[in-house]
Design an enzyme around this catalytic site. Structure first.
Site, PDB file in Angstrom:
ATOM      1  N   CYS A  45      12.600   4.682  31.278  1.00 26.66           N
ATOM      2  CA  CYS A  45      11.916   4.443  30.092  1.00 26.66           C
ATOM      3  C   CYS A  45      10.814   4.309  29.690  1.00 26.66           C
ATOM      4  CB  CYS A  45      12.791   3.085  29.901  1.00 26.66           C
ATOM      5  SG  CYS A  45      14.826   2.946  30.144  1.00 26.66           S
TER       6      CYS A  45
HETATM    7  C1  BEZ Z   1      15.107   3.788  34.187  1.00 32.91           C
HETATM    8  O1  BEZ Z   1      14.827   3.672  32.775  1.00 32.91           O
HETATM    9  O2  BEZ Z   1      14.439   3.967  34.751  1.00 32.91           O
HETATM   10  C2  BEZ Z   1      16.637   3.655  34.553  1.00 32.91           C
HETATM   11  C3  BEZ Z   1      17.433   2.568  34.037  1.00 32.91           C
HETATM   12  C4  BEZ Z   1      18.648   2.299  34.299  1.00 32.91           C
HETATM   13  C5  BEZ Z   1      19.173   3.151  35.514  1.00 32.91           C
HETATM   14  C6  BEZ Z   1      18.133   4.165  36.245  1.00 32.91           C
HETATM   15  C7  BEZ Z   1      17.104   4.251  35.597  1.00 32.91           C
END
Ligand code: BEZ
Length: 213
Positions: A45
């Site tokens: 994110c």
């Molecule tokens: C992320 O945004 O890095 C993420 C969020 C949930 C699961 C895997 C990655």
């Protein structure tokens, strides 16, 4: 009931990192991109919001407002934005919605319980100035989206809206576009002074109409 292409995008009132927003007032007559990410302080994110910040001027040039949403609260967003700016070398200039009560997530069907009961998947909606949904994409939490592709689709949608052309597979800015089937070849020749290349009666190309030749 989930949203489909052509549906009216629901309005909502929320708190964001840019203050309280009524979604329709925020959009005005612009195009809009509303996208969710699972949670603050997560690695994928962080890169997605960073990439969106890199492209924010490109979206603005295309009369498009961008707004992100996650189910975390506002104070969490403010702290995380500092990290995004620091690690991605950007200044996030678009609002991030705090949606701890899942109001937006529910309206836009961004929680897919078999993926996660608590957090949103990576949903993205492009909304036209008529407030209709023009694009829906859904990615899993573990795959960051390609925001250059989002920009490419936005440009294609705007070409269709403004010039009655479609874009072929893998089309890129500057390449020839396709005359939509609803326009006759006779009308296309009048409408597209740069020329119409008729490969088949149903497959007709013309140079991208909004570029200077
Ligand atoms: C992320 O945004 O890095 C993420 C969020 C949930 C699961 C895997 C990655």
């Amino acid at each position: 009931m989930s949203l489909r292409l052509g549906d009216i995008a629901p309005n909502f009132q929320v708190q964001t990192t840019s203050g309280d927003i009524d979604f329709y007032e925020f959009l005005g007559d612009s195009w809009g991109i509303l996208f969710s990410h699972p949670a603050d302080y997560t690695p994928v994110c962080t890169t997605e919001l960073g990439k969106t910040a890199v492209l924010q001027d490109e979206f603005a040039k295309r009369n498009t407002k961008v707004i992100a949403v996650s189910v975390d609260p506002l104070d969490s967003h403010f702290g995380w934005v500092k990290d995004i700016n620091e690690t991605q070398h950007v200044t996030v200039g678009f609002p991030i919605i705090a949606d701890p009560d899942r109001v937006v997530a529910t309206l836009y069907d961004m929680i897919h319980p078999n993926a996660s009961e608590k957090t949103t998947v990576r949903s993205l909606f492009i909304i036209g100035p008529d407030k209709k949904v023009k694009l829906i994409i859904t990615y899993p939490a573990s795959t960051g989206r390609n925001f250059n592709e989002v920009l490419r689709v936005l440009e294609s949608l705007q070409l269709t809206a403004n010039f009655s052309v479609a874009t072929p597979a893998d089309w890129k800015h500057g390449e020839d576009v396709i005359v939509v089937p609803a326009v006759s070849t006779e009308d296309a020749i009048k409408k597209f002074p740069k020329g119409v290349n008729v490969i088949k009666p149903y497959l007709r190309y013309t140079p991208q109409p909004n570029l200077e030749s």
